[in-house]
Structure formats: C-alpha cells, structure tokens
Design a protein around this motif. Sequence first.
Motif, PDB file in Angstrom:
ATOM      1  N   GLU A  64       0.834  -1.208   0.000  1.00  9.83           N
ATOM      2  CA  GLU A  64       0.000   0.000   0.000  1.00  9.83           C
ATOM      3  C   GLU A  64       0.866   1.254   0.000  1.00  9.83           C
ATOM      4  O   GLU A  64       0.548   2.240  -0.657  1.00  9.83           O
ATOM      5  N   TYR A  65       1.993   1.213   0.738  1.00 12.81           N
ATOM      6  CA  TYR A  65       2.899   2.365   0.748  1.00 12.81           C
ATOM      7  C   TYR A  65       3.472   2.624  -0.643  1.00 12.81           C
ATOM      8  O   TYR A  65       3.614   3.767  -1.068  1.00 12.81           O
ATOM      9  N   ALA A  66       3.803   1.557  -1.351  1.00 13.75           N
ATOM     10  CA  ALA A  66       4.338   1.712  -2.708  1.00 13.75           C
ATOM     11  C   ALA A  66       3.331   2.430  -3.596  1.00 13.75           C
ATOM     12  O   ALA A  66       3.674   3.387  -4.304  1.00 13.75           O
ATOM     13  N   LEU A  67       2.094   1.995  -3.555  1.00  9.37           N
ATOM     14  CA  LEU A  67       1.058   2.621  -4.375  1.00  9.37           C
ATOM     15  C   LEU A  67       0.849   4.080  -3.981  1.00  9.37           C
ATOM     16  O   LEU A  67       0.784   4.962  -4.839  1.00  9.37           O
ATOM     17  N   LYS A  68       0.774   4.356  -2.696  1.00  9.26           N
ATOM     18  CA  LYS A  68       0.556   5.733  -2.242  1.00  9.26           C
ATOM     19  C   LYS A  68       1.734   6.635  -2.607  1.00  9.26           C
ATOM     20  O   LYS A  68       1.545   7.798  -2.968  1.00  9.26           O
ATOM     21  N   THR A  69       2.943   6.120  -2.502  1.00  9.72           N
ATOM     22  CA  THR A  69       4.116   6.918  -2.874  1.00  9.72           C
ATOM     23  C   THR A  69       4.113   7.213  -4.367  1.00  9.72           C
ATOM     24  O   THR A  69       4.362   8.345  -4.790  1.00  9.72           O
ATOM     25  N   VAL A  70       3.813   6.216  -5.175  1.00  8.79           N
ATOM     26  CA  VAL A  70       3.718   6.413  -6.622  1.00  8.79           C
ATOM     27  C   VAL A  70       2.674   7.488  -6.934  1.00  8.79           C
ATOM     28  O   VAL A  70       2.932   8.420  -7.708  1.00  8.79           O
ATOM     29  N   GLN A  71       1.506   7.379  -6.333  1.00  9.15           N
ATOM     30  CA  GLN A  71       0.446   8.356  -6.582  1.00  9.15           C
ATOM     31  C   GLN A  71       0.883   9.757  -6.169  1.00  9.15           C
ATOM     32  O   GLN A  71       0.645  10.732  -6.883  1.00  9.15           O
ATOM     33  N   SER A  72       1.536   9.854  -5.021  1.00 11.31           N
ATOM     34  CA  SER A  72       1.979  11.153  -4.517  1.00 11.31           C
ATOM     35  C   SER A  72       3.032  11.777  -5.427  1.00 11.31           C
ATOM     36  O   SER A  72       2.951  12.966  -5.758  1.00 11.31           O
ATOM     37  N   VAL A  73       4.012  11.000  -5.843  1.00 13.51           N
ATOM     38  CA  VAL A  73       5.051  11.512  -6.752  1.00 13.51           C
ATOM     39  C   VAL A  73       4.402  11.972  -8.055  1.00 13.51           C
ATOM     40  O   VAL A  73       4.696  13.059  -8.562  1.00 13.51           O
ATOM     41  N   PHE A  74       3.515  11.169  -8.578  1.00 15.01           N
ATOM     42  CA  PHE A  74       2.843  11.498  -9.837  1.00 15.01           C
ATOM     43  C   PHE A  74       2.025  12.779  -9.715  1.00 15.01           C
ATOM     44  O   PHE A  74       2.068  13.646 -10.593  1.00 15.01           O
ATOM     45  N   GLU A  75       1.283  12.911  -8.635  1.00 14.91           N
ATOM     46  CA  GLU A  75       0.419  14.081  -8.444  1.00 14.91           C
ATOM     47  C   GLU A  75       1.204  15.347  -8.121  1.00 14.91           C
ATOM     48  O   GLU A  75       0.746  16.449  -8.437  1.00 14.91           O
ATOM     49  N   MET A  76       2.367  15.231  -7.502  1.00 15.35           N
ATOM     50  CA  MET A  76       3.142  16.403  -7.091  1.00 15.35           C
ATOM     51  C   MET A  76       4.191  16.831  -8.117  1.00 15.35           C
ATOM     52  O   MET A  76       4.963  17.755  -7.864  1.00 15.35           O
ATOM     53  N   THR A  77       4.231  16.151  -9.267  1.00 17.35           N
ATOM     54  CA  THR A  77       5.250  16.444 -10.276  1.00 17.35           C
ATOM     55  C   THR A  77       4.573  16.713 -11.616  1.00 17.35           C
ATOM     56  O   THR A  77       3.786  15.887 -12.076  1.00 17.35           O
ATOM     57  N   PRO A  78       4.863  17.842 -12.248  1.00 19.45           N
ATOM     58  CA  PRO A  78       4.248  18.125 -13.555  1.00 19.45           C
ATOM     59  C   PRO A  78       4.588  17.040 -14.579  1.00 19.45           C
ATOM     60  O   PRO A  78       5.684  16.469 -14.568  1.00 19.45           O
ATOM     61  N   ALA A  79       3.637  16.784 -15.459  1.00 18.56           N
ATOM     62  CA  ALA A  79       3.805  15.731 -16.466  1.00 18.56           C
ATOM     63  C   ALA A  79       5.034  15.935 -17.333  1.00 18.56           C
ATOM     64  O   ALA A  79       5.706  14.972 -17.711  1.00 18.56           O
ATOM     65  N   ASP A  80       5.377  17.193 -17.650  1.00 21.30           N
ATOM     66  CA  ASP A  80       6.535  17.441 -18.508  1.00 21.30           C
ATOM     67  C   ASP A  80       7.862  17.277 -17.765  1.00 21.30           C
ATOM     68  O   ASP A  80       8.913  17.157 -18.386  1.00 21.30           O
ATOM     69  N   VAL A  81       7.831  17.243 -16.444  1.00 22.90           N
ATOM     70  CA  VAL A  81       9.040  17.054 -15.638  1.00 22.90           C
ATOM     71  C   VAL A  81       9.226  15.575 -15.275  1.00 22.90           C
ATOM     72  O   VAL A  81      10.333  15.047 -15.335  1.00 22.90           O
ATOM     73  N   LEU A  82       8.139  14.908 -14.920  1.00 23.59           N
ATOM     74  CA  LEU A  82       8.226  13.507 -14.508  1.00 23.59           C
ATOM     75  C   LEU A  82       8.363  12.606 -15.725  1.00 23.59           C
ATOM     76  O   LEU A  82       7.411  12.380 -16.467  1.00 23.59           O
ATOM     77  N   HIS A  83       9.553  12.108 -15.920  1.00 20.35           N
ATOM     78  CA  HIS A  83       9.812  11.213 -17.053  1.00 20.35           C
ATOM     79  C   HIS A  83       9.271   9.816 -16.773  1.00 20.35           C
ATOM     80  O   HIS A  83       8.662   9.188 -17.641  1.00 20.35           O
ATOM     81  N   GLU A  84       9.495   9.344 -15.539  1.00 22.81           N
ATOM     82  CA  GLU A  84       9.056   7.998 -15.159  1.00 22.81           C
ATOM     83  C   GLU A  84       9.236   7.824 -13.659  1.00 22.81           C
ATOM     84  O   GLU A  84       9.989   8.558 -13.019  1.00 22.81           O
ATOM     85  N   ILE A  85       8.530   6.836 -13.128  1.00 18.99           N
ATOM     86  CA  ILE A  85       8.740   6.386 -11.754  1.00 18.99           C
ATOM     87  C   ILE A  85       9.221   4.947 -11.867  1.00 18.99           C
ATOM     88  O   ILE A  85       8.484   4.076 -12.341  1.00 18.99           O
ATOM     89  N   VAL A  86      10.450   4.724 -11.492  1.00 16.58           N
ATOM     90  CA  VAL A  86      11.025   3.382 -11.569  1.00 16.58           C
ATOM     91  C   VAL A  86      10.816   2.717 -10.212  1.00 16.58           C
ATOM     92  O   VAL A  86      11.412   3.118  -9.211  1.00 16.58           O
ATOM     93  N   VAL A  87       9.948   1.723 -10.180  1.00 17.34           N
ATOM     94  CA  VAL A  87       9.700   0.970  -8.958  1.00 17.34           C
ATOM     95  C   VAL A  87      10.477  -0.331  -9.052  1.00 17.34           C
ATOM     96  O   VAL A  87      10.333  -1.077 -10.027  1.00 17.34           O
ATOM     97  N   VAL A  88      11.319  -0.570  -8.055  1.00 19.74           N
ATOM     98  CA  VAL A  88      12.061  -1.824  -8.003  1.00 19.74           C
ATOM     99  C   VAL A  88      11.433  -2.681  -6.916  1.00 19.74           C
ATOM    100  O   VAL A  88      11.506  -2.367  -5.731  1.00 19.74           O
ATOM    101  N   ASP A  89      10.772  -3.742  -7.344  1.00 20.77           N
ATOM    102  CA  ASP A  89      10.159  -4.699  -6.420  1.00 20.77           C
ATOM    103  C   ASP A  89      11.264  -5.652  -5.981  1.00 20.77           C
ATOM    104  O   ASP A  89      11.673  -6.532  -6.726  1.00 20.77           O
TER     105      ASP A  89
END
Length: 168
Positions: A64-89
Amino acid sequence: PVPHVPLLQEDAPPAAVAPALRAGPQAVAATASSPKFELDAPPEALRWNPKTISVVLPCAEEREYALKTVQSVFEMTPADVLHEIVVVDDGSSPALSATHLQPDVQKKYKILLRRHEDTVGLIGAKQTGGDAATGDLVIFFDCHVGPQTEWYKDFLELISEIGRASCR
C-alpha cells in the motif's frame, strides 16, 4: 588546435594520444553527442539545464505504501518534468505487479517496474532502479514517502545553478 583524442585512450593509437597529453588543460576529448568537446569552450556551451526527472523507488513488501508513494510523486510532479517512476520490487511475495501495481496502474502513473525474484537489499534495488532510469536527473526516494508541493524545483534549479557556477 589540439588534435581530437578518443574518450578511451586505449581505443586510440599512441601516436594520436601523445600530442593531446602534451596539450594539458586545452586538450580535446570526445563525447557521445559530438565529435569533440573543447575544455576551453564558452560557458554557454557547457551549461546543462536538466528538464526531466526519473524517480526511483526501491520497494520490498511495501504494498500500500508503494502505491501511495507512486500516486503522490505522480500528483506532485508536472507531467513534462516527470519522465518515469522506476519501482524496483525487491523480492516482494506476491509480486507488487500482482497486488498493487498492476499493468493499468503502471500505465496510468508512468511506472517502469523492475523486479528481483529474491531480495537483494536496498543498495542493490537502488542500483537496479538507477540503471533503468532514463530521465535527465535520477532521484531516489524511499518507498513510503510523500513529496511536498514543488519538490522537484530545487533539484532542477540547483543542478542548473551548479552547472553555471562551475562554468564561470
């Protein structure tokens, strides 16, 4: 003019390297993007202004923390700045891709997912994420954080400022 010197000296015949070695700080070295790079180039030519960020999240059993962190990073970063979120499981069982980061979530949040079948630890997970990241800057967060509004601005501005200061 100083002769062109390949980036890796062992790739060049000794006769090509010797004149450039004698040239000292005015030597010319190859880069991936241009046939030569002059060390005494004007400051404007040496400035680097990064535009995109890859965020790396090493995660182990942090569903759940992984999902919430991904959502938070995505929502707090403009689309033109955020190239990707690399999640390493890092060895989660079951895999995050089966529980919280399914393909539709990966697509929605710009997730590039990498997986270790067995846990290798934080440093190994960061290495995997850093190797996979392709943004101008690579930023590492823990998998249980929420970045503040405009968190990315300091990274982009300070890196650009450091580049300007070192070019003076």
